[in-house]
Design a protein around this motif. Structure first.
Motif, PDB file in Angstrom:
ATOM      1  N   ASP A  32      78.010  67.105  17.222  1.00  0.00           N
ATOM      2  CA  ASP A  32      77.902  65.753  16.665  1.00  0.00           C
ATOM      3  C   ASP A  32      79.035  64.832  17.113  1.00  0.00           C
ATOM      4  OD1 ASP A  32      75.580  66.416  15.214  1.00  0.00           O
ATOM      5  OD2 ASP A  32      76.783  67.242  13.572  1.00  0.00           O
ATOM      6  N   ILE A  33      79.965  65.349  17.914  1.00  0.00           N
ATOM      7  CA  ILE A  33      81.119  64.561  18.335  1.00  0.00           C
ATOM      8  C   ILE A  33      80.792  63.776  19.609  1.00  0.00           C
ATOM      9  CG2 ILE A  33      83.503  64.688  19.191  1.00  0.00           C
ATOM     10  CD1 ILE A  33      83.858  67.151  17.385  1.00  0.00           C
ATOM     11  N   ILE A  34      81.200  62.514  19.609  1.00  0.00           N
ATOM     12  CA  ILE A  34      81.038  61.664  20.789  1.00  0.00           C
ATOM     13  C   ILE A  34      82.431  61.311  21.303  1.00  0.00           C
ATOM     14  CG2 ILE A  34      80.156  59.476  21.679  1.00  0.00           C
ATOM     15  CD1 ILE A  34      78.110  59.483  19.433  1.00  0.00           C
ATOM     16  N   LYS A  35      82.754  61.779  22.501  1.00  0.00           N
ATOM     17  CA  LYS A  35      84.066  61.520  23.075  1.00  0.00           C
ATOM     18  C   LYS A  35      83.980  60.335  24.031  1.00  0.00           C
ATOM     19  CE  LYS A  35      87.864  63.531  25.714  1.00  0.00           C
ATOM     20  NZ  LYS A  35      88.201  64.486  26.783  1.00  0.00           N
ATOM     21  N   LEU A  36      84.553  59.215  23.624  1.00  0.00           N
ATOM     22  CA  LEU A  36      84.529  58.001  24.435  1.00  0.00           C
ATOM     23  C   LEU A  36      85.951  57.437  24.553  1.00  0.00           C
ATOM     24  CD1 LEU A  36      81.302  56.310  22.992  1.00  0.00           C
ATOM     25  CD2 LEU A  36      81.513  57.706  25.055  1.00  0.00           C
ATOM     26  N   ALA A  37      86.895  58.321  24.864  1.00  0.00           N
ATOM     27  CA  ALA A  37      88.303  57.919  24.916  1.00  0.00           C
ATOM     28  C   ALA A  37      88.945  58.119  26.279  1.00  0.00           C
ATOM     29  CB  ALA A  37      89.108  58.697  23.868  1.00  0.00           C
ATOM     30  N   SER A  38      88.322  58.887  27.160  1.00  0.00           N
ATOM     31  CA  SER A  38      88.986  59.260  28.418  1.00  0.00           C
ATOM     32  C   SER A  38      88.258  58.761  29.659  1.00  0.00           C
ATOM     33  CB  SER A  38      89.143  60.787  28.488  1.00  0.00           C
ATOM     34  OG  SER A  38      89.942  61.239  27.411  1.00  0.00           O
ATOM     35  N   ASN A  39      87.282  57.884  29.460  1.00  0.00           N
ATOM     36  CA  ASN A  39      86.576  57.236  30.576  1.00  0.00           C
ATOM     37  C   ASN A  39      85.892  58.226  31.513  1.00  0.00           C
ATOM     38  OD1 ASN A  39      87.692  54.971  29.391  1.00  0.00           O
ATOM     39  ND2 ASN A  39      89.388  54.874  30.837  1.00  0.00           N
ATOM     40  N   GLU A  40      85.331  59.281  30.921  1.00  0.00           N
ATOM     41  CA  GLU A  40      84.552  60.235  31.696  1.00  0.00           C
ATOM     42  C   GLU A  40      83.128  59.702  31.891  1.00  0.00           C
ATOM     43  OE1 GLU A  40      86.950  63.855  29.485  1.00  0.00           O
ATOM     44  OE2 GLU A  40      85.544  62.492  28.511  1.00  0.00           O
ATOM     45  N   ASN A  41      82.459  60.194  32.906  1.00  0.00           N
ATOM     46  CA  ASN A  41      81.069  59.809  33.144  1.00  0.00           C
ATOM     47  C   ASN A  41      80.190  60.524  32.120  1.00  0.00           C
ATOM     48  OD1 ASN A  41      78.402  59.562  34.089  1.00  0.00           O
ATOM     49  ND2 ASN A  41      79.049  59.524  36.234  1.00  0.00           N
ATOM     50  N   PRO A  42      79.540  59.776  31.188  1.00  0.00           N
ATOM     51  CA  PRO A  42      78.798  60.431  30.106  1.00  0.00           C
ATOM     52  C   PRO A  42      77.515  61.110  30.565  1.00  0.00           C
ATOM     53  CG  PRO A  42      78.368  58.086  30.058  1.00  0.00           C
ATOM     54  CD  PRO A  42      79.434  58.308  31.117  1.00  0.00           C
ATOM     55  N   TYR A  43      77.111  60.856  31.806  1.00  0.00           N
ATOM     56  CA  TYR A  43      75.879  61.453  32.318  1.00  0.00           C
ATOM     57  C   TYR A  43      76.117  62.795  32.990  1.00  0.00           C
ATOM     58  CZ  TYR A  43      74.467  56.729  31.300  1.00  0.00           C
ATOM     59  OH  TYR A  43      74.249  55.539  30.635  1.00  0.00           O
ATOM     60  N   GLY A  44      77.379  63.216  32.988  1.00  0.00           N
ATOM     61  CA  GLY A  44      77.709  64.524  33.531  1.00  0.00           C
ATOM     62  C   GLY A  44      77.756  64.543  35.042  1.00  0.00           C
ATOM     63  N   THR A  45      77.958  65.742  35.563  1.00  0.00           N
ATOM     64  CA  THR A  45      78.114  65.937  36.997  1.00  0.00           C
ATOM     65  C   THR A  45      76.758  66.025  37.683  1.00  0.00           C
ATOM     66  OG1 THR A  45      80.108  67.198  36.481  1.00  0.00           O
ATOM     67  CG2 THR A  45      79.248  67.413  38.709  1.00  0.00           C
ATOM     68  N   TYR A 220      96.054  53.351  49.279  1.00  0.00           N
ATOM     69  CA  TYR A 220      94.924  53.267  48.350  1.00  0.00           C
ATOM     70  C   TYR A 220      94.754  54.612  47.659  1.00  0.00           C
ATOM     71  CZ  TYR A 220      90.107  52.782  46.687  1.00  0.00           C
ATOM     72  OH  TYR A 220      88.976  52.742  45.905  1.00  0.00           O
ATOM     73  N   LEU A 221      94.537  54.569  46.346  1.00  0.00           N
ATOM     74  CA  LEU A 221      94.275  55.782  45.574  1.00  0.00           C
ATOM     75  C   LEU A 221      92.841  55.798  45.082  1.00  0.00           C
ATOM     76  CD1 LEU A 221      97.435  55.963  43.251  1.00  0.00           C
ATOM     77  CD2 LEU A 221      97.164  56.842  45.577  1.00  0.00           C
ATOM     78  N   GLY A 222      92.196  56.954  45.213  1.00  0.00           N
ATOM     79  CA  GLY A 222      90.854  57.137  44.679  1.00  0.00           C
ATOM     80  C   GLY A 222      90.771  58.441  43.919  1.00  0.00           C
ATOM     81  N   THR A 223      89.698  58.615  43.169  1.00  0.00           N
ATOM     82  CA  THR A 223      89.554  59.821  42.357  1.00  0.00           C
ATOM     83  C   THR A 223      88.097  60.227  42.230  1.00  0.00           C
ATOM     84  OG1 THR A 223      90.067  60.822  40.206  1.00  0.00           O
ATOM     85  CG2 THR A 223      89.402  58.510  40.193  1.00  0.00           C
ATOM     86  N   PHE A 224      87.885  61.511  41.979  1.00  0.00           N
ATOM     87  CA  PHE A 224      86.548  62.026  41.677  1.00  0.00           C
ATOM     88  C   PHE A 224      86.351  62.198  40.173  1.00  0.00           C
ATOM     89  CE2 PHE A 224      86.951  63.102  46.110  1.00  0.00           C
ATOM     90  CZ  PHE A 224      85.665  62.941  46.600  1.00  0.00           C
ATOM     91  N   SER A 225      87.327  61.766  39.369  1.00  0.00           N
ATOM     92  CA  SER A 225      87.287  61.998  37.921  1.00  0.00           C
ATOM     93  C   SER A 225      86.386  61.029  37.173  1.00  0.00           C
ATOM     94  CB  SER A 225      88.701  61.909  37.337  1.00  0.00           C
ATOM     95  OG  SER A 225      89.516  62.923  37.828  1.00  0.00           O
ATOM     96  N   LYS A 226      86.119  59.864  37.726  1.00  0.00           N
ATOM     97  CA  LYS A 226      85.409  58.818  36.988  1.00  0.00           C
ATOM     98  C   LYS A 226      83.944  58.740  37.404  1.00  0.00           C
ATOM     99  CE  LYS A 226      89.357  58.104  35.113  1.00  0.00           C
ATOM    100  NZ  LYS A 226      89.626  58.692  33.779  1.00  0.00           N
ATOM    101  N   ALA A 227      83.609  57.915  38.382  1.00  0.00           N
ATOM    102  CA  ALA A 227      82.204  57.738  38.766  1.00  0.00           C
ATOM    103  C   ALA A 227      81.564  59.044  39.231  1.00  0.00           C
ATOM    104  CB  ALA A 227      82.097  56.677  39.866  1.00  0.00           C
ATOM    105  N   TYR A 228      82.344  59.911  39.889  1.00  0.00           N
ATOM    106  CA  TYR A 228      81.795  61.169  40.406  1.00  0.00           C
ATOM    107  C   TYR A 228      81.756  62.279  39.355  1.00  0.00           C
ATOM    108  CZ  TYR A 228      81.846  59.198  45.098  1.00  0.00           C
ATOM    109  OH  TYR A 228      81.608  58.411  46.211  1.00  0.00           O
ATOM    110  N   ALA A 229      82.273  61.998  38.168  1.00  0.00           N
ATOM    111  CA  ALA A 229      82.134  62.899  37.008  1.00  0.00           C
ATOM    112  C   ALA A 229      82.741  64.286  37.230  1.00  0.00           C
ATOM    113  CB  ALA A 229      80.657  63.027  36.619  1.00  0.00           C
ATOM    114  N   LEU A 230      83.929  64.322  37.841  1.00  0.00           N
ATOM    115  CA  LEU A 230      84.612  65.599  38.048  1.00  0.00           C
ATOM    116  C   LEU A 230      85.986  65.613  37.381  1.00  0.00           C
ATOM    117  CD1 LEU A 230      83.798  66.407  41.806  1.00  0.00           C
ATOM    118  CD2 LEU A 230      82.698  67.326  39.766  1.00  0.00           C
ATOM    119  N   GLY A 231      86.087  64.992  36.210  1.00  0.00           N
ATOM    120  CA  GLY A 231      87.361  64.935  35.509  1.00  0.00           C
ATOM    121  C   GLY A 231      87.968  66.310  35.276  1.00  0.00           C
TER     122      GLY A 231
END
Length: 368
Positions: A32-45, A220-231
């Motif tokens: 029942d917990i919704i985690k919306l604090a770390s800017n992860e992609n909610p649709y998963g990997t 330039y810095l990029g990450t796979f943690s956000k849009a690519y859902a690999l946090g």
């Protein structure tokens, strides 16, 4: 026991509260917990990434390819740069650490926005550097320019889009500012949320090959943690001139990302269709948050990311709102530590967001 004196000035970074903590402290069922604090992609990997990880899981006993050849090739094709322009890190914040330790010491100065990613300041203070901040919470390039000329810092941080507030500068304005900066100053352009900004507004898009070609002192810095859902996999990268990258490599430990992380990132970058679908859903759902704020008379900061910052008037205290939501199993980020009476909410799925609105209305009624 005595420790390095510079640590006296360093604050511990506070990550978003984990689901496990809410289960332990408030007795909320984990489902029942919704985690919306770390800017992860909610649709998963991407399902293709999950399948790949399952296929290679038996190879965990082996060290990863430390050349990271395949991932660098994929990134070089994506950004039209050479592999020698790329360094891979355990999250893009490891590249920030490399940059700071490559440039800074106790006599250094580092310039950043008043409200921005906390690790810029933490890593800089670890190196003993003096922090210079603008007055505005958002990126104000007039203030950046004035402070740059006054202090001549060793590093300038530009977070585009900016975390935790969500605003983003136009690329043209960024280039105008960079043209004023001496080549001995390292400019770090943090594009952790660039995929979102580029989708929403072409004027915000950083063309990486153009950036490092025009400004050899920029990285330039990029990450796979956000849009690519690999946090959970912790994969980031830095792209810059070969000379800059080679110096960062002197600070990189061997095998700094895992076998599974490397495989996940290689597979994730192949599935751009999945990423673009997630981003499109993100901005569709963000419209609901904007309407929610407008209908209740709250100010929000226009966001070019996968989160939105909602500011409250004197009737409410953001920490109380965040705490009440937490007790209900909804994890958001209170921005009191950034001197803002506001909360930052990651844009969730349609179902998650509906639950947030219902609970937030109830909390606001209780606290008014």
């Amino acid at each position: 026991m005595k420790f390095n004196k510079v640590l006296d000035e360093v604050k511990i970074y506070e990550a978003g509260k984990p689901i496990e903590l809410v289960v332990r402290e408030y007795g909320v069922d984990s489902k029942d917990i919704i985690k919306l604090a770390s800017n992860e992609n909610p649709y998963g990997t991407s399902p293709k990434v999950v399948k790949k990880i399952q296929e290679i899981a038996t190879n965990m006993f082996m060290y990863p390819d430390d050349s990271m050849f395949q991932l660098k090739e994929a990134l070089s094709n994506k950004y039209n740069v050479n592999s020698s322009n790329i360094i891979i890190g355990a999250g893009s914040d490891q590249i920030i650490e490399f940059a700071v330790h490559a440039k800074c010491n106790k006599d250094s100065k580092v310039l950043m926005s008043k409200t921005t990613f906390a690790m810029y300041e933490i890593y800089s203070k670890q190196a003993g550097a003096t922090i210079i901040k603008t007055e505005d919470a958002k990126h104000n390039l007039e203030q950046f320019s004035k402070l740059y000329k006054e202090h001549k810092p060793d590093i300038v941080f530009l977070c585009l889009p900016n975390n935790p507030v969500g605003e983003c500068l136009d690329t043209k304005d960024v280039y105008d500012f960079l043209s004023e900066v001496d080549e001995e100053t390292l400019v770090i352009v943090d594009g952790a949320y660039q995929e979102y900004a580029a989708f929403k507004d072409e004027n915000k898009k950083i063309k990486v090959d153009e950036l490092i070609s025009k400004f050899p002192n920029a990285i330039y810095l990029g990450t796979f943690s956000k849009a690519y859902a690999l946090g959970g996999m912790r994969v980031g990268y830095g792209i810059g001139k070969k000379e800059v990258i080679q110096n960062f490599y002197k600070l990189r430990p061997p095998f700094n990302i895992t076998t599974l992380s490397l495989a996940a990132a290689i597979e994730a970058i192949k599935d751009e269709e999945f990423v673009q679908e997630c981003i499109a859903k993100n901005f569709d759902e963000m419209k609901r948050y904007e309407k929610f704020a407008k209908d209740r008379g709250f100010e929000y900061i226009e966001s070019y990311t996968n989160f939105i910052t909602i500011k409250f008037d004197d009737k409410y205290i953001s920490s109380e709102i965040a705490q009440n939501l937490l007790q209900r199993g909804i994890i958001v980020r209170d921005l009191t530590s950034y001197s803002m009476n506001a909360i930052r909410i990651t844009i969730g799925t349609n179902e998650q967001n509906t639950k947030v609105f219902e609970n937030l209305d109830e909390v606001l009624d209780i606290l008014k």
